[in-house]
Write an enzyme that holds these catalytic residues in place. Structure first.
Site, mmCIF file in Angstrom:
data_model
loop_
_atom_site.group_PDB
_atom_site.id
_atom_site.type_symbol
_atom_site.label_atom_id
_atom_site.label_comp_id
_atom_site.label_asym_id
_atom_site.label_seq_id
_atom_site.Cartn_x
_atom_site.Cartn_y
_atom_site.Cartn_z
ATOM 1 N N ASP A 1 70.132 -20.830 25.002
ATOM 2 C CA ASP A 1 70.766 -21.484 23.860
ATOM 3 C C ASP A 1 72.263 -21.618 24.162
ATOM 4 O O ASP A 1 72.998 -20.629 24.138
ATOM 5 C CB ASP A 1 70.566 -20.669 22.579
ATOM 6 C CG ASP A 1 69.135 -20.715 22.052
ATOM 7 O OD1 ASP A 1 68.218 -21.044 22.825
ATOM 8 O OD2 ASP A 1 68.944 -20.367 20.871
ATOM 9 N N LYS B 1 70.105 -27.407 18.044
ATOM 10 C CA LYS B 1 70.121 -26.219 17.182
ATOM 11 C C LYS B 1 71.334 -26.283 16.273
ATOM 12 O O LYS B 1 72.426 -26.646 16.695
ATOM 13 C CB LYS B 1 70.154 -24.965 18.059
ATOM 14 C CG LYS B 1 70.287 -23.646 17.316
ATOM 15 C CD LYS B 1 70.279 -22.481 18.308
ATOM 16 C CE LYS B 1 70.651 -21.163 17.641
ATOM 17 N NZ LYS B 1 70.682 -20.029 18.614
ATOM 18 N N LYS C 1 65.893 -26.704 16.151
ATOM 19 C CA LYS C 1 65.944 -25.288 15.793
ATOM 20 C C LYS C 1 66.942 -25.086 14.657
ATOM 21 O O LYS C 1 68.109 -25.456 14.774
ATOM 22 C CB LYS C 1 66.339 -24.414 16.987
ATOM 23 C CG LYS C 1 66.458 -22.930 16.636
ATOM 24 C CD LYS C 1 66.744 -22.079 17.866
ATOM 25 C CE LYS C 1 67.007 -20.613 17.493
ATOM 26 N NZ LYS C 1 67.272 -19.768 18.690
#
Length: 217
Positions: free
Chosen positions: A91, A153, A182
């Site tokens: 991430d 995300k 996400k």
């Protein structure tokens, strides 16, 4: 939606600056017990977590976290090191200064660089929605899509806000085919988790859902 099904989409997360190895082991145990998608942990614990969980659980870690203003070379090194240590998912945080300047080509190329390093490992791109305009969020949907990342995300959980329903709807309307979403930051109930998924989120970054399950058992 069944709670067990929701938990399959959770990155069970502990990214506190003061997190100890005993605490990391605890979330690994909980993630395996409740069947989450992964554990999301600091890079310094990836190697030990990989050894601890073996092949029973995906290990996710963060790059350029939480501010995103490391150079691309530093993020690339961090990514290679995390993968060498055994991370399955990365991430990364984008450089918000580049975003604010409208330098989206540079943002895209950085994401592309890290995706090339990741290869078939999952790359999620954190854009920190609470600090962005709607136009910037839409532009970043394009960057993530063009660069070939796996997920966009919402948040680090370390800034002024977390995931919102509106942002997930916005992502769903503007990301390209193959890019998943996400939602992370502030997800505190199964009802909210279900709503995020109904709007298009495939992953949820949170630790609270497992805590709810544990409290009820």
């Amino acid at each position: 939606m069944d709670r067990k099904e929701i938990l399959k989409h959770v990155d069970h997360t502990l990214l506190s600056q003061t997190a100890t190895w005993e605490e990391i082991k605890g979330i690994c145990d909980d993630a395996m017990a409740y069947g989450t998608a992964s554990v999301c942990i600091p890079p310094s614990y990836v190697g030990r977590a990989r050894e601890y969980v073996g092949s029973r659980m995906a290990v996710c870690t963060v790059i350029g976290f939480p501010n995103g203003y490391n150079t691309t070379a530093v993020k690339a090194f961090e990514t290679r090191e995390a993968l060498r240590e055994g991370a399955d998912e990365i991430d990364m945080v984008v450089n918000l200064g580049d975003v604010r300047e409208g330098n989206f080509h540079k943002v895209t190329e950085e994401i592309r660089t890290l995706k090339e390093i990741c290869g078939d490992k999952v790359l999620k791109v954190i854009i920190e929605t609470c600090l962005l305009t709607e136009e910037e969020k839409i532009a970043l949907c394009g960057c993530v899509t063009e660069a070939g990342a796996d997920y966009i995300k919402t948040s680090t959980g370390f800034s002024t806000g977390g995931a919102t329903f509106a942002d997930i709807e916005l992502f769903a309307a503007h990301v390209g085919a193959g890019v998943k979403i996400k939602a992370a930051g502030g997800i505190s109930s199964f009802a909210d988790a279900e709503r995020f998924m109904e709007l298009g989120a495939d992953r949820l970054g949170t630790s609270r859902l497992v805590k709810i399950m544990k409290a009820e058992n």
